[in-house]
Design a protein around this motif. Sequence first.
Motif, PDB file in Angstrom:
ATOM      1  N   TYR A 190       0.839  -1.202   0.000  1.00 48.38           N
ATOM      2  CA  TYR A 190       0.000   0.000   0.000  1.00 48.38           C
ATOM      3  C   TYR A 190       0.877   1.256   0.000  1.00 48.38           C
ATOM      4  O   TYR A 190       0.587   2.235  -0.702  1.00 48.38           O
ATOM      5  CB  TYR A 190      -0.915  -0.008   1.226  1.00 48.38           C
ATOM      6  CG  TYR A 190      -1.891   1.141   1.271  1.00 48.38           C
ATOM      7  CD1 TYR A 190      -3.065   1.097   0.527  1.00 48.38           C
ATOM      8  CD2 TYR A 190      -1.641   2.262   2.047  1.00 48.38           C
ATOM      9  CE1 TYR A 190      -3.963   2.149   0.553  1.00 48.38           C
ATOM     10  CE2 TYR A 190      -2.532   3.315   2.081  1.00 48.38           C
ATOM     11  CZ  TYR A 190      -3.693   3.255   1.340  1.00 48.38           C
ATOM     12  OH  TYR A 190      -4.571   4.302   1.360  1.00 48.38           O
TER      13      TYR A 190
ATOM     14  N   PHE B 157      -5.629   2.529   5.141  1.00 52.84           N
ATOM     15  CA  PHE B 157      -5.437   1.089   4.929  1.00 52.84           C
ATOM     16  C   PHE B 157      -6.462   0.281   5.726  1.00 52.84           C
ATOM     17  O   PHE B 157      -7.024  -0.700   5.219  1.00 52.84           O
ATOM     18  CB  PHE B 157      -4.025   0.704   5.345  1.00 52.84           C
ATOM     19  CG  PHE B 157      -3.715  -0.753   5.157  1.00 52.84           C
ATOM     20  CD1 PHE B 157      -3.374  -1.250   3.914  1.00 52.84           C
ATOM     21  CD2 PHE B 157      -3.760  -1.642   6.230  1.00 52.84           C
ATOM     22  CE1 PHE B 157      -3.077  -2.590   3.733  1.00 52.84           C
ATOM     23  CE2 PHE B 157      -3.476  -2.981   6.064  1.00 52.84           C
ATOM     24  CZ  PHE B 157      -3.128  -3.457   4.806  1.00 52.84           C
TER      25      PHE B 157
ATOM     26  N   LYS C 219      -9.648   0.366   4.027  1.00 54.32           N
ATOM     27  CA  LYS C 219      -9.581  -0.513   2.859  1.00 54.32           C
ATOM     28  C   LYS C 219      -9.813  -1.962   3.264  1.00 54.32           C
ATOM     29  O   LYS C 219     -10.613  -2.679   2.640  1.00 54.32           O
ATOM     30  CB  LYS C 219      -8.215  -0.344   2.187  1.00 54.32           C
ATOM     31  CG  LYS C 219      -8.002  -1.185   0.945  1.00 54.32           C
ATOM     32  CD  LYS C 219      -6.628  -0.884   0.368  1.00 54.32           C
ATOM     33  CE  LYS C 219      -6.371  -1.678  -0.897  1.00 54.32           C
ATOM     34  NZ  LYS C 219      -5.056  -1.381  -1.494  1.00 54.32           N
TER      35      LYS C 219
END
Length: 644
Positions: A358, A382, A385
């Motif tokens: 990422y 993140f 996500k």
Amino acid sequence: MGSLLQFLKSMKSFLKKPESPFVKNYLYTVNIRSSIFVSVIVAFFEIWMLMMMICGVIKNSGSYTFQWLLIHTLAYLGLLVMSLVMLVHSVLYINKKKSGYTTGTIIRVIFSIAMIAFGLYISYASNDRGGQVFAFITVIIFVNCIFVWKPLVSFLTLTAVFIVYIYLQQKIINISLSIKVNAFTTWLAFCVTALNSYHQRRIEAEKDEQLNNLNSYLEKKSWIDELTLLPNMNFFYKKSVEILQDEKTEIPELGFIFIDVENFKNYNEKYGFFAGTKFLKTIAAILKDIFKDELLARFSDDHFVVLGKIGDINSKVEAINSEIKKQEDSVQLGIKVGICRVQSRDDSPYLACDRSRYASESIKKHFGHDIAEFDSEMNKVFNQKQYIINNLNQAIEKGQIKVYYQPVVWAKNKKLCGVEALARWEDPVFGRMPPCSFIPILEEYHLIHILDKYIMETACKDVREQFKKNSCVVPVSINLSRLDFELMDPAVELERCIKKYDIARKDVHVEITETALSSNDDKLKKILEAFRNNGNSLWLDDFGSGYSGLNVLKDFTFDLMKIDMVFLSKFDDNEKSQPILKSIVNLAQKIGMQTLTEGVETQAACDFLSEIGCQRLQGYLFGKPMPVEELISKIKDGTYEIDV
């Protein structure tokens, strides 16, 4: 005769063939296992013999001399002790608590010599002529059991033992010819048996070796990336856990390093796939040289991952880019590196690799910025996500993902002619999430078809249950992603929904983005043809957002063109917008396509589009995306007048 000669030749070739380390170890292990059984039998036999001797002495004390008793007692006790020593060593070896290859061999050789000496002595000293032979034969059998002798050793040993036996017997009595013939026959039988035993065991060993080599090869392949010959991710994850758990590993210096070779696609396009594959091997060799003391693996495609020290990562990245440039300078290749520091020995390599990846993606296409470290800000994004990926199905089941509808109106009279079905995620943790925050993630992880299938199902259901309560049905358009054509058959899914809810095909339009049509995909073309054959109207979405718009118009057939809202950006200030829009509308009319412009937010834009002949309009000027209940309410209160 010819078959015998052929057999002897093959046997000669077999015996001359050297034993591999595996075969030697196999035969040694066979000897060890045999030793366990023989030593147990001999130990019990010697104990029984001692007991019998003691009982005999008690009953007939005057029949035995002190010398006889001493020699036999020592012989029995000696064999008993040797058998117990051999048993203990063999059991420890089998349980991998003792190695001692040489020690074990010496123990069995001494035991064998003792057994043979015992057998020769008993056969010489015994008054029972018949028992002599059985005692001698018994010890030879025992010795043959604990050793898979090599043929030459068997021949020499058996020959020497039988010669001594015949010599000792000859001293006692004059041996007849028949006894000599029988002794020779017995010697020959033992030699053949030993040879056959060796032959069978060695064949078994070689078969096991082949199987072991095959298993080793398959295991190695399961850990190795076939293209680059670097470790694959299965090995990387396994080994990285071992490294982190090792107390000698200095955790503060370690990090998971994700490496992305940027612009590698351009290299493939310029030189071809074969050359690209070859160059990827070169890059792998460069990385292996730079990270030679660290754990390196191929992650996927042109991506690699390292578990190593991050203190000198800047110099390593410079060295890698320099080496790549030496190999290829016409295509601007380089690496983007993402780093996730190791926090503790319990860190998950899977999660750390995702985080470093990422971080690498966050600087993709950022010139001059080659290294990024995963930090707290990235962690927030993140986590969201990961949350989206892990909670999609649950959000659908709990109704947290809702279908909103944005009105589409006729340009000529501003009456409602359709709606577009759009996804909205109302999450208890992150609140209302716009499509731009979750759709790209679902596409990246190939989960978008789950969402699109749900939108398709819900839209068809709403057409049936809500819209049909009105005097006429408002057609709904649904969006399909490029990945939908790979992960499912959207034509089959839509047909299933239409039949399930018993709605007209003309009331469901299919929107496909221009970018989804950039590749010449035969499967996609077949599905589009299936939509058309089923009677579904096909709309080209976001026309003008990509770079292949005219090719799409040439190669595919659509009923309607949705002109991307980018053309209305700064509509009043950009002098080029109006003539471009006019040309697009005229082009669509000439090739038989209706037009719809999205992103209409001002009256000026609305008037202009109506003036140039754009048939349908969509945008905040006419309404934002709304729940189906709100849409129905506005239809009922006259906010929207339907004209389909």
